[in-house]
Design a protein around this motif. Structure first.
Motif, PDB file in Angstrom:
ATOM      1  N   ILE A 667      42.822  39.503  41.711  1.00  0.00           N
ATOM      2  CA  ILE A 667      43.590  39.158  40.517  1.00  0.00           C
ATOM      3  C   ILE A 667      43.071  37.873  39.903  1.00  0.00           C
ATOM      4  CG2 ILE A 667      45.903  38.573  39.693  1.00  0.00           C
ATOM      5  CD1 ILE A 667      47.035  40.430  41.738  1.00  0.00           C
ATOM      6  N   VAL A 668      42.521  36.981  40.716  1.00  0.00           N
ATOM      7  CA  VAL A 668      42.017  35.685  40.255  1.00  0.00           C
ATOM      8  C   VAL A 668      40.577  35.528  40.716  1.00  0.00           C
ATOM      9  CG1 VAL A 668      42.375  33.194  40.278  1.00  0.00           C
ATOM     10  CG2 VAL A 668      44.325  34.731  40.445  1.00  0.00           C
ATOM     11  N   ALA A 669      39.728  34.993  39.873  1.00  0.00           N
ATOM     12  CA  ALA A 669      38.339  34.734  40.224  1.00  0.00           C
ATOM     13  C   ALA A 669      37.872  33.452  39.526  1.00  0.00           C
ATOM     14  CB  ALA A 669      37.452  35.907  39.838  1.00  0.00           C
ATOM     15  N   ILE A 670      36.695  32.954  39.969  1.00  0.00           N
ATOM     16  CA  ILE A 670      36.131  31.714  39.446  1.00  0.00           C
ATOM     17  C   ILE A 670      35.108  32.031  38.361  1.00  0.00           C
ATOM     18  CG2 ILE A 670      34.837  29.627  40.012  1.00  0.00           C
ATOM     19  CD1 ILE A 670      37.619  29.721  41.162  1.00  0.00           C
ATOM     20  N   ARG A 671      35.164  31.280  37.254  1.00  0.00           N
ATOM     21  CA  ARG A 671      34.205  31.480  36.167  1.00  0.00           C
ATOM     22  C   ARG A 671      32.800  31.170  36.652  1.00  0.00           C
ATOM     23  NH1 ARG A 671      31.657  28.570  32.304  1.00  0.00           N
ATOM     24  NH2 ARG A 671      32.565  26.615  33.065  1.00  0.00           N
ATOM     25  N   GLY A 672      31.866  32.076  36.326  1.00  0.00           N
ATOM     26  CA  GLY A 672      30.480  31.870  36.690  1.00  0.00           C
ATOM     27  C   GLY A 672      30.117  32.308  38.085  1.00  0.00           C
ATOM     28  N   LYS A 673      31.060  32.838  38.841  1.00  0.00           N
ATOM     29  CA  LYS A 673      30.801  33.316  40.200  1.00  0.00           C
ATOM     30  C   LYS A 673      30.932  34.835  40.241  1.00  0.00           C
ATOM     31  CE  LYS A 673      30.375  29.124  41.677  1.00  0.00           C
ATOM     32  NZ  LYS A 673      29.048  28.599  42.081  1.00  0.00           N
ATOM     33  N   LYS A 674      30.086  35.473  41.051  1.00  0.00           N
ATOM     34  CA  LYS A 674      30.105  36.918  41.143  1.00  0.00           C
ATOM     35  C   LYS A 674      31.417  37.415  41.747  1.00  0.00           C
ATOM     36  CE  LYS A 674      25.161  37.922  41.377  1.00  0.00           C
ATOM     37  NZ  LYS A 674      24.072  38.553  42.173  1.00  0.00           N
ATOM     38  N   VAL A 675      31.889  38.505  41.200  1.00  0.00           N
ATOM     39  CA  VAL A 675      33.109  39.154  41.683  1.00  0.00           C
ATOM     40  C   VAL A 675      32.742  40.568  42.135  1.00  0.00           C
ATOM     41  CG1 VAL A 675      35.409  39.963  41.086  1.00  0.00           C
ATOM     42  CG2 VAL A 675      34.559  37.815  40.137  1.00  0.00           C
ATOM     43  N   ASN A 676      33.159  40.924  43.334  1.00  0.00           N
ATOM     44  CA  ASN A 676      32.907  42.267  43.860  1.00  0.00           C
ATOM     45  C   ASN A 676      34.041  43.204  43.469  1.00  0.00           C
ATOM     46  OD1 ASN A 676      30.512  41.499  45.160  1.00  0.00           O
ATOM     47  ND2 ASN A 676      31.642  40.791  46.956  1.00  0.00           N
ATOM     48  N   LEU A 677      33.697  44.311  42.842  1.00  0.00           N
ATOM     49  CA  LEU A 677      34.666  45.318  42.425  1.00  0.00           C
ATOM     50  C   LEU A 677      34.340  46.624  43.135  1.00  0.00           C
ATOM     51  CD1 LEU A 677      34.506  44.582  38.601  1.00  0.00           C
ATOM     52  CD2 LEU A 677      36.172  43.688  40.214  1.00  0.00           C
ATOM     53  N   SER A 708      30.849  50.667  43.668  1.00  0.00           N
ATOM     54  CA  SER A 708      31.040  49.221  43.741  1.00  0.00           C
ATOM     55  C   SER A 708      30.054  48.536  42.819  1.00  0.00           C
ATOM     56  CB  SER A 708      30.858  48.726  45.179  1.00  0.00           C
ATOM     57  OG  SER A 708      29.550  49.005  45.643  1.00  0.00           O
ATOM     58  N   ILE A 709      30.413  47.327  42.396  1.00  0.00           N
ATOM     59  CA  ILE A 709      29.569  46.575  41.481  1.00  0.00           C
ATOM     60  C   ILE A 709      29.920  45.101  41.608  1.00  0.00           C
ATOM     61  CG2 ILE A 709      31.149  46.708  39.510  1.00  0.00           C
ATOM     62  CD1 ILE A 709      28.719  47.056  37.695  1.00  0.00           C
ATOM     63  N   SER A 710      28.935  44.233  41.349  1.00  0.00           N
ATOM     64  CA  SER A 710      29.167  42.789  41.282  1.00  0.00           C
ATOM     65  C   SER A 710      29.033  42.349  39.829  1.00  0.00           C
ATOM     66  CB  SER A 710      28.175  42.028  42.165  1.00  0.00           C
ATOM     67  OG  SER A 710      28.374  42.346  43.520  1.00  0.00           O
ATOM     68  N   TYR A 711      29.938  41.490  39.384  1.00  0.00           N
ATOM     69  CA  TYR A 711      29.931  41.091  37.976  1.00  0.00           C
ATOM     70  C   TYR A 711      30.330  39.632  37.873  1.00  0.00           C
ATOM     71  CZ  TYR A 711      30.677  41.403  32.917  1.00  0.00           C
ATOM     72  OH  TYR A 711      30.604  41.221  31.559  1.00  0.00           O
ATOM     73  N   THR A 712      29.729  38.932  36.927  1.00  0.00           N
ATOM     74  CA  THR A 712      30.013  37.513  36.717  1.00  0.00           C
ATOM     75  C   THR A 712      30.746  37.348  35.395  1.00  0.00           C
ATOM     76  OG1 THR A 712      28.018  36.887  37.930  1.00  0.00           O
ATOM     77  CG2 THR A 712      29.039  35.212  36.527  1.00  0.00           C
ATOM     78  N   PHE A 713      31.925  36.764  35.448  1.00  0.00           N
ATOM     79  CA  PHE A 713      32.719  36.506  34.253  1.00  0.00           C
ATOM     80  C   PHE A 713      32.427  35.091  33.747  1.00  0.00           C
ATOM     81  CE2 PHE A 713      35.000  39.786  36.534  1.00  0.00           C
ATOM     82  CZ  PHE A 713      35.403  40.652  35.528  1.00  0.00           C
ATOM     83  N   ASP A 734      41.028  53.896  36.235  1.00  0.00           N
ATOM     84  CA  ASP A 734      41.989  52.889  36.673  1.00  0.00           C
ATOM     85  C   ASP A 734      41.562  51.560  36.074  1.00  0.00           C
ATOM     86  OD1 ASP A 734      44.160  51.771  37.878  1.00  0.00           O
ATOM     87  OD2 ASP A 734      43.196  51.483  39.827  1.00  0.00           O
ATOM     88  N   SER A 735      42.514  50.676  35.846  1.00  0.00           N
ATOM     89  CA  SER A 735      42.239  49.378  35.227  1.00  0.00           C
ATOM     90  C   SER A 735      42.906  48.264  36.003  1.00  0.00           C
ATOM     91  CB  SER A 735      42.737  49.362  33.771  1.00  0.00           C
ATOM     92  OG  SER A 735      42.086  50.347  32.997  1.00  0.00           O
ATOM     93  N   LYS A 736      42.294  47.106  35.938  1.00  0.00           N
ATOM     94  CA  LYS A 736      42.867  45.898  36.523  1.00  0.00           C
ATOM     95  C   LYS A 736      42.619  44.737  35.570  1.00  0.00           C
ATOM     96  CE  LYS A 736      44.427  47.214  40.592  1.00  0.00           C
ATOM     97  NZ  LYS A 736      44.305  48.659  40.341  1.00  0.00           N
ATOM     98  N   VAL A 737      43.497  43.758  35.596  1.00  0.00           N
ATOM     99  CA  VAL A 737      43.335  42.528  34.822  1.00  0.00           C
ATOM    100  C   VAL A 737      42.994  41.401  35.781  1.00  0.00           C
ATOM    101  CG1 VAL A 737      44.452  40.851  33.323  1.00  0.00           C
ATOM    102  CG2 VAL A 737      44.867  43.290  32.985  1.00  0.00           C
ATOM    103  N   ILE A 738      41.873  40.731  35.556  1.00  0.00           N
ATOM    104  CA  ILE A 738      41.423  39.628  36.398  1.00  0.00           C
ATOM    105  C   ILE A 738      41.528  38.342  35.585  1.00  0.00           C
ATOM    106  CG2 ILE A 738      39.527  38.692  37.767  1.00  0.00           C
ATOM    107  CD1 ILE A 738      38.449  41.488  38.075  1.00  0.00           C
ATOM    108  N   THR A 739      42.169  37.344  36.129  1.00  0.00           N
ATOM    109  CA  THR A 739      42.302  36.048  35.468  1.00  0.00           C
ATOM    110  C   THR A 739      41.203  35.123  35.964  1.00  0.00           C
ATOM    111  OG1 THR A 739      44.680  36.362  35.292  1.00  0.00           O
ATOM    112  CG2 THR A 739      43.835  34.119  35.009  1.00  0.00           C
ATOM    113  N   ILE A 740      40.422  34.588  35.030  1.00  0.00           N
ATOM    114  CA  ILE A 740      39.295  33.723  35.357  1.00  0.00           C
ATOM    115  C   ILE A 740      39.708  32.279  35.114  1.00  0.00           C
ATOM    116  CG2 ILE A 740      36.866  33.234  34.911  1.00  0.00           C
ATOM    117  CD1 ILE A 740      37.480  36.004  36.084  1.00  0.00           C
TER     118      ILE A 740
END
Length: 922
Positions: A667-677, A708-713, A734-740
């Protein structure tokens, strides 16, 4: 039919430890005279058991003692003559066919099952290695052939197979193995429309059911029931009552009730008292009241006291029994609910010649006679006898000592005999439902009464006492004809009506029921076929006339609400063309609706689900139904009213390339860091799937063949991620909202100790609790810390159990739970994010790691993320570093300044890192 009584007596030699003599006695005048039949069965024959065919009482079978010889003795004229047939095996038990009088199954001492189709004259081996008691005849109307047998056969230690075959043609080529794979030994149960079995893997048991002889389905208990043991205790009225010992129970079981197919179960009553019989079998304090549908009694352990509860609606609601206003002598008892109530012993008698502690009859609905006591709990002392004439709404005490009580004259009269180790010579008769008792002498000398013989539901009025005058005397039989108590047959004017009610409410199980019974005190004989129920009429349904769906729980007001672990919104699906989805409102079909002369429609969806609609009006959108497995289903609709009926059939081809997708994302991630989905697809497929990843408002997706995928916000704020899974022509998403955000601040939370009692040792439990806490905490923003300190943040774990979340004291020393009140409670580390709701968390118990919760606050001043973690048992925690990244000098100075000011970071060791190892997968 002759008025015949057969009695088998045996002489046991204690020196030899065996039966040395037997005698068969026969009376053809209901016990007035007896003739000894030893010469007809063989003077040297020692008999062990006597059986009467349940479908033809003129047919008798007796077994000889296998220590002397192996033979069966057969009579077709109620014991007037016998034929002896030798057999080459020793019979341990017999099972007669429910409809065919000549068909019998016999279980031998060497675990072999034999069948006879001519009442024991010839026998044929059916199967070997059969588990004792795990063989069943066909159920009429369900099994195609009436000679089908269901068998559990042992193949290895703890492992068995479910075998179905014909009784006389059970060769290997004719056997059907309907359950895929092995089952646990002693788990097969065939009862009414259901077949049950059990499979244990890795120490955890799974339970399976076949409804209407269709394929087996796994039984679904509430998510965190986690059963250690299960027993099927009733399959009446096309629903299953199961006694389940849950993971946190030792001496009690919980009562669960199912839907009609027996797949989905909901909790009815917790902590039923149980005991073990002489053979080690489980005995559950649960009693079905005869004559009234949906009415049960149960003994429940509540606050370390065993109390008796009653339900009129199949376990939807339970209530304590009201005590009588006075005792048998007329003294006021002053027993006020809920502090004092009536408690009953619900064990079934193992002696067929005694009544047991509780009795009721289908022929006399509403009358229950039971042994019990008055007070705050069930007791084995100060026992008395109690009776109700209105189905448990009110009770009267009839004796201050324990008695055996039988129903006479088709239930129109009551017979009571003192239950005592001392000899007696009197009995008691009541003709007015126990209000008045007349004493009668049945013997000139005092008799030790061992039992009473009678033929229930018949027009004869003969009862026979048997016992002995002393421990060294011969058997004594005393015949009593109580017909003289009545002056005539009952006429129409001798009957009155009686309405079933539940504490004053006449609408019970969806209808008003009116019964017919004899007026108390009228000395007339009931006709054997007199009508027990006059009429019934439907009434408006209330919340309690509906069951709570799987995942929903009944609240105090009757409304069904989601259980803490159940997320109704989680069932939502994206529907493509020609698809539909049926969501739940929390209540399923009514428990029972009264009969009506108006139109009713029954839909059989072909997958074991049948639904009846009463007075269904036109529906523009049709009727929705979910098929859970692929296949071809025959759907039948039948409409019926008082003018006639009609039906129609269609065949549906159900395919399911992709049934459900779930996007796992933080639900929460860091800006500029890869996120695993990661996306999970149900069911899993071997064919190629295409995954389309849509990030925020991008017009083109990222396409992968992996889930699976890695993505940087790069943008702060809320970012929506959508994944679409394509399989053939079907697309699910399916959808999710991630707060950066840039950084986090830490708070330490703990939970009230009551949570620990409901914490099963499985990982998913943490996720469900986390979802509930996130829902509660997301409503708190500016006043979050204040609310924590005031104990305002809480959630309902289940009915009457509320969990309070609060802040714990923060110290500079290593985190140690030194307060004894929290030594067994679940502890949580809380990571907070500015302007962001909670991300995720897990709760561990015992030696599990203490994980994270993300919560939004607005008073953070640091510019770098902070991670604090604890590992270890709840009563011995220590800090561990997630990384060794060095802190900048200015950040350390700010930290020291914050500690001196007594801020959020006061007395708390900090570990600063630029990454969150593994946190994106939490």
């Amino acid at each position: 039919m002759l008025q015949v009584i057969l009695i088998l007596t045996k002489l046991y030699d204690f020196n030899l430890g065996a039966v040395t003599e037997s005698s068969l006695w026969r009376s053809s005048d209901y016990g007035s005279t007896y003739t000894k039949l030893n010469d007809k069965v063989g003077s040297r024959t020692v008999l062990s058991y006597l059986y009467v065919c349940p479908t033809n009482k003129q047919k008798i079978m007796m077994l000889s003692d296998p220590e002397v010889e192996s033979a069966v003795l057969i009579s077709s004229d109620e014991g007037a003559s016998f034929e002896k047939y030798p057999i080459n095996f020793n019979i341990l038990s017999l099972l007669f066919h429910p409809a065919q009088e000549n068909w019998i199954l016999a279980y031998s001492h060497d675990s072999k099952l034999y069948s006879s189709m001519d009442f024991g004259r010839k026998w044929q081996l059916v199967h070997d290695n059969v588990m004792p008691g795990r063989f069943y005849w066909a159920v009429m109307g369900l099994d195609r052939e009436s000679d089908v047998v269901h068998i559990e056969t042992r193949i290895a230690k703890g492992r068995a197979q479910y075998v179905k075959c014909r009784a006389q043609r059970c060769t290997e080529g004719n056997r059907l193995y309907l359950f895929p794979g092995h089952v646990d030994t002693n788990s097969l149960v065939v009862q009414d429309e259901y077949v049950f079995t059990q499979v244990t893997k890795s120490g955890r048991a799974s339970y399976f059911v076949s409804y209407m002889r269709e394929s087996f389905k796994r039984m679904k208990l509430p998510k965190y029931c986690l059963p250690k043991d299960m027993h099927i205790i009733s399959t009446d009225e096309k629903q299953v009552f199961a006694a389940v010992q849950e993971w946190n129970q030792n001496n009690t079981y919980s009562l669960y009730i199912s839907d009609s197919p027996g797949v989905y179960f909901t909790l009815s009553l917790e902590n039923l008292r149980t005991s073990r019989g002489p053979a080690g079998n489980l005995l559950v304090d649960f009693y079905k009241v005869e004559g009234i549908n949906g009415m049960y009694l149960a003994n429940k352990l509540l606050d370390n006291h065993v109390k008796t509860f009653i339900t009129y609606n199949k376990g939807q609601t339970w209530a304590l029994l009201p005590a009588p206003a006075t005792d048998v002598a007329g003294n006021n008892l002053h027993c006020i609910l809920p502090f004092c109530s009536l408690h009953l012993h619900l064990e079934m008698s193992e002696n067929p010649y005694t009544s047991g502690p509780i009795t009721s009859k289908t022929s006399v609905p509403g009358i229950i006679v039971a042994t019990g006591n008055i007070g705050k709990e069930l007791s084995s002392s100060n026992l008395g006898m109690f009776i109700t004439s209105d189905a448990g709404n009110s009770w009267r005490q009839i004796f201050d000592e324990e008695h055996n009580v039988w129903f006479l004259d088709n239930g129109g009269a009551l017979l009571a005999v003192l239950h005592a180790a001392k000899p007696i010579r009197h009995l008691w008769i009541s003709l007015d439902e126990g209000k008045k008792w007349d004493r009668h002498s049945f013997s000139l000398a005092h008799l030790y009464v061992d039992g009473v013989l009678m033929e229930p539901e018949s027009d004869n009025h003969i009862i026979t006492f048997f016992g002995h005058f002393s421990h060294r005397s011969e058997w004594q039989l005393i015949k009593i004809d109580y017909k003289g108590l009545f002056s005539r047959r009952c006429m129409d004017g001798d009957y009155q009506t009686w309405n079933l009610q539940n504490k004053g409410e006449l609408c019970v199980m969806g209808e008003k029921q009116t019964y017919m019974k004899r007026r108390p005190g009228n000395r007339c004989m009931l006709a054997q076929d007199y009508s027990r129920i006059s009429f019934s009429e439907p009434c408006p349904c209330t919340a309690y006339d509906f069951e709570c769906d799987y995942g929903w729980e009944r609240q105090a007001g009757g409304k069904c609400s989601p259980a803490f672990w159940f997320n109704p919104n989680g069932l939502a699906k994206s529907c493509s063309t020609s698809q539909s989805f049926l969501n739940s409102t929390g209540s399923s079909q009514p428990k029972h609706l009264g009969d009506s002369l108006r139109t009713s429609i029954q839909l059989d969806f072909g997958d074991g689900i049948k639904i009846t609609y009463s007075n269904l009006s036109r529906t523009d959108d049709g009727i929705s139904h979910i098929y859970r497995t692929t296949g071809i289903y025959r759907v039948t609709a039948t409409a019926e009213n008082n003018q006639g009926s009609d039906s129609n059939t269609l065949f549906l081809h159900i395919t399911s390339p992709v049934e459900r997708v779930y996007l796992s994302a933080p639900i929460v991630a860091i800006r500029g860091k890869k996120v695993n989905l990661t996306v999970v697809v149900w069911p899993s497929h071997t064919r190629t799937l295409a995954f389309f990843w849509w990030f925020d408002n991008s017009s083109e997706p990222i396409i992968t063949l992996e889930g699976s995928i890695s993505y940087t916000f790069q943008r702060e704020g809320k970012n929506k991620v959508t994944v679409q899974v394509a399989s053939g022509s079907t697309i699910m998403q399916d959808s999710k909202v991630i707060t950066i955000k840039e950084f986090f601040r830490s708070l330490l939370l703990s939970f009230s100790p009551a949570l620990d009692e409901h914490n099963p040792d499985i990982p998913e439990w943490r996720e469900d609790i986390g979802r509930v806490v996130r829902t509660v905490l997301s409503q708190i923003s500016d006043i979050f810390v204040t609310a924590l300190n005031q104990g305002l943040i809480q959630f309902e774990l289940k009915a009457d159990i509320r969990i309070i979340v609060y802040m714990t004291q923060q110290t500079l020393a290593p985190l140690v739970d030194s307060n004894s009140i929290h030594s067994g409670s679940a502890m949580l580390m809380l990571l907070t994010v500015v302007f962001v709701g909670i991300a995720a968390f897990f709760i561990y118990k015992f030696k599990r790691k203490i994980p994270w919760i993300h919560v939004e606050t607005e008073d953070s001043h640091e510019k770098e993320p902070e991670v604090i973690s604890t590992v270890g048992q709840n009563d011995n925690m220590s800090k561990v570093k997630l990384s060794e990244f060095p802190s900048p000098k200015e950040l350390m100075e700010k930290e020291l300044e914050a500690r001196s000011r007594g801020g959020i970071g006061r007395n708390m060791e900090r570990i600063v890192t630029r990454e969150f190892p593994n946190c994106t997968n939490v």
